[in-house]
Design a protein around this motif. Structure first.
Motif, PDB file in Angstrom:
ATOM      1  N   UNK A   1       0.814  -1.216   0.000  1.00 48.62           N
ATOM      2  CA  UNK A   1       0.000   0.000   0.000  1.00 48.62           C
ATOM      3  C   UNK A   1       0.852   1.272   0.000  1.00 48.62           C
ATOM      4  N   UNK A   2       2.158   1.112  -0.118  1.00 45.40           N
ATOM      5  CA  UNK A   2       3.051   2.267  -0.215  1.00 45.40           C
ATOM      6  C   UNK A   2       3.311   2.611  -1.672  1.00 45.40           C
ATOM      7  N   UNK A   3       3.599   3.883  -1.918  1.00 43.77           N
ATOM      8  CA  UNK A   3       4.026   4.306  -3.257  1.00 43.77           C
ATOM      9  C   UNK A   3       5.390   3.692  -3.532  1.00 43.77           C
ATOM     10  N   UNK A   4       5.533   2.899  -4.592  1.00 42.19           N
ATOM     11  CA  UNK A   4       6.809   2.208  -4.842  1.00 42.19           C
ATOM     12  C   UNK A   4       7.992   3.141  -5.043  1.00 42.19           C
ATOM     13  N   UNK A   5       7.727   4.362  -5.522  1.00 44.95           N
ATOM     14  CA  UNK A   5       8.810   5.320  -5.769  1.00 44.95           C
ATOM     15  C   UNK A   5       8.862   6.413  -4.704  1.00 44.95           C
ATOM     16  N   UNK A   6       8.184   6.197  -3.587  1.00 45.64           N
ATOM     17  CA  UNK A   6       8.180   7.196  -2.526  1.00 45.64           C
ATOM     18  C   UNK A   6       7.293   8.377  -2.880  1.00 45.64           C
ATOM     19  N   UNK A   7       7.451   9.454  -2.121  1.00 44.46           N
ATOM     20  CA  UNK A   7       6.628  10.636  -2.339  1.00 44.46           C
ATOM     21  C   UNK A   7       6.933  11.707  -1.319  1.00 44.46           C
ATOM     22  N   UNK A   8       5.966  12.569  -1.031  1.00 40.84           N
ATOM     23  CA  UNK A   8       6.219  13.697  -0.114  1.00 40.84           C
ATOM     24  C   UNK A   8       6.592  13.275   1.305  1.00 40.84           C
ATOM     25  N   UNK A   9       6.270  12.049   1.696  1.00 41.28           N
ATOM     26  CA  UNK A   9       6.612  11.560   3.030  1.00 41.28           C
ATOM     27  C   UNK A   9       7.702  10.498   2.978  1.00 41.28           C
ATOM     28  N   UNK A  10       8.488  10.543   1.903  1.00 38.07           N
ATOM     29  CA  UNK A  10       9.598   9.612   1.782  1.00 38.07           C
ATOM     30  C   UNK A  10       9.142   8.215   1.403  1.00 38.07           C
ATOM     31  N   UNK A  11       9.939   7.191   1.723  1.00 39.14           N
ATOM     32  CA  UNK A  11       9.595   5.816   1.326  1.00 39.14           C
ATOM     33  C   UNK A  11       8.339   5.277   1.996  1.00 39.14           C
ATOM     34  N   UNK A  12       7.878   5.935   3.079  1.00 34.01           N
ATOM     35  CA  UNK A  12       6.669   5.485   3.761  1.00 34.01           C
ATOM     36  C   UNK A  12       5.409   6.146   3.218  1.00 34.01           C
ATOM     37  N   UNK A  13       5.511   6.899   2.140  1.00 33.16           N
ATOM     38  CA  UNK A  13       4.341   7.550   1.557  1.00 33.16           C
ATOM     39  C   UNK A  13       3.327   6.493   1.113  1.00 33.16           C
ATOM     40  N   UNK A  14       2.081   6.673   1.541  1.00 33.50           N
ATOM     41  CA  UNK A  14       1.034   5.699   1.198  1.00 33.50           C
ATOM     42  C   UNK A  14       0.426   6.009  -0.167  1.00 33.50           C
ATOM     43  N   UNK A  15      -0.077   4.969  -0.788  1.00 31.62           N
ATOM     44  CA  UNK A  15      -0.848   5.148  -2.012  1.00 31.62           C
ATOM     45  C   UNK A  15      -2.136   5.906  -1.693  1.00 31.62           C
ATOM     46  N   UNK A  16      -2.737   6.483  -2.726  1.00 34.72           N
ATOM     47  CA  UNK A  16      -3.974   7.230  -2.536  1.00 34.72           C
ATOM     48  C   UNK A  16      -5.034   6.340  -1.907  1.00 34.72           C
ATOM     49  N   UNK A  17      -5.705   6.881  -0.912  1.00 36.02           N
ATOM     50  CA  UNK A  17      -6.749   6.140  -0.212  1.00 36.02           C
ATOM     51  C   UNK A  17      -6.295   5.495   1.076  1.00 36.02           C
TER      52      UNK A  17
END
Length: 242
Positions: free
Chosen positions: A86-102
């Protein structure tokens, strides 16, 4: 009105003096006996965080002893297994723990970044908030980072607290246990500062005497964001009727 401030907690150091070897041995023996015969250790099958009937440890992480229903423990284990997907595979604004939408962080404690539906985060907060009420003996939990003091008066007393080691900016609930036959009695809340402290002696609650009270009450502390229950000392205010 009489004002007798009594502080419960760790005693300060006194004057330096040489302790005879025989006295040191006796003190060590007595300390060992007190520790091994404590009510929390002897009276509860799973230690001081033994759950009340119908509840089990959540086990969201190693050492998580917040008591929940068996269904929530099963749900929590499933969330732990699904979390990485359920994490964004490429990370995001919260780093590697960034969750997918929803999905959002579960936050059974501040460092719990398992990605779950928003309803699961709400459930985790609710379970943390009820942690004191679901223990078999909340008054048997170990002393934590908070200490209480009592200012006695003609109708009971006033409780104050200070401490450290709490969740920064977190809500801290105070309860009294051992009041007659009632369960944990809510006394009110304080908020830890940005460093996780309750600086100074902060007012907690006014306490009214109870004529049926036969002994001191234990003050229990709940760090809501961490779900951690500890004790802060005892008070005789419930006994003080005039």
């Amino acid at each position: 009105m009489r004002d007798e401030r009594r502080v419960t907690g760790k005693a300060g150091s006194g004057a330096l003096w040489r302790v005879p070897a025989w006295l040191t041995a006796v003190v060590a023996l007595l300390t060992s006996l007190v520790v091994t015969s404590s009510p929390a250790a002897a009276g509860q099958p799973y230690g001081p965080y033994t759950c009340a009937s119908g509840y089990v440890w959540r086990e969201a992480y190693a050492g998580d002893q917040v008591c929940v229903t068996p269904a929530i423990r099963t749900q929590t284990a499933t969330e732990n297994a699904l979390g990485p997907s359920r994490r964004e595979p490429n990370g995001g604004p919260y780093g590697p723990d960034t969750c997918k939408q929803g999905y959002v962080w579960r936050e059974t404690r501040p460092s719990d970044h398992v990605c779950v539906p928003p309803a699961s985060r709400d459930q985790a907060y609710s379970d943390n908030s009820n942690a004191v009420l679901r223990l078999a003996d909340p008054g048997g939990t170990p002393h934590g980072g908070v200490t209480i003091s009592t200012s006695l008066n003609q109708t009971g007393g006033r409780l104050y607290a200070n401490g450290s080691g709490l969740t920064p900016n977190g809500t801290i609930w105070f309860y009294a246990v051992g009041i007659g036959t009632t369960g944990p009695y809510s006394l009110g809340t304080r908020t830890a500062d940005a460093s996780g402290n309750l600086p100074g002696w902060q007012y907690v609650a006014d306490v009214w005497c109870r004529s049926y009270q036969t002994g001191p009450a234990t003050i229990v502390v709940l760090d809501v964001k961490a779900g951690l229950v500890t004790t802060a000392g005892t008070t005789t205010a419930f006994l003080h009727c005039g």
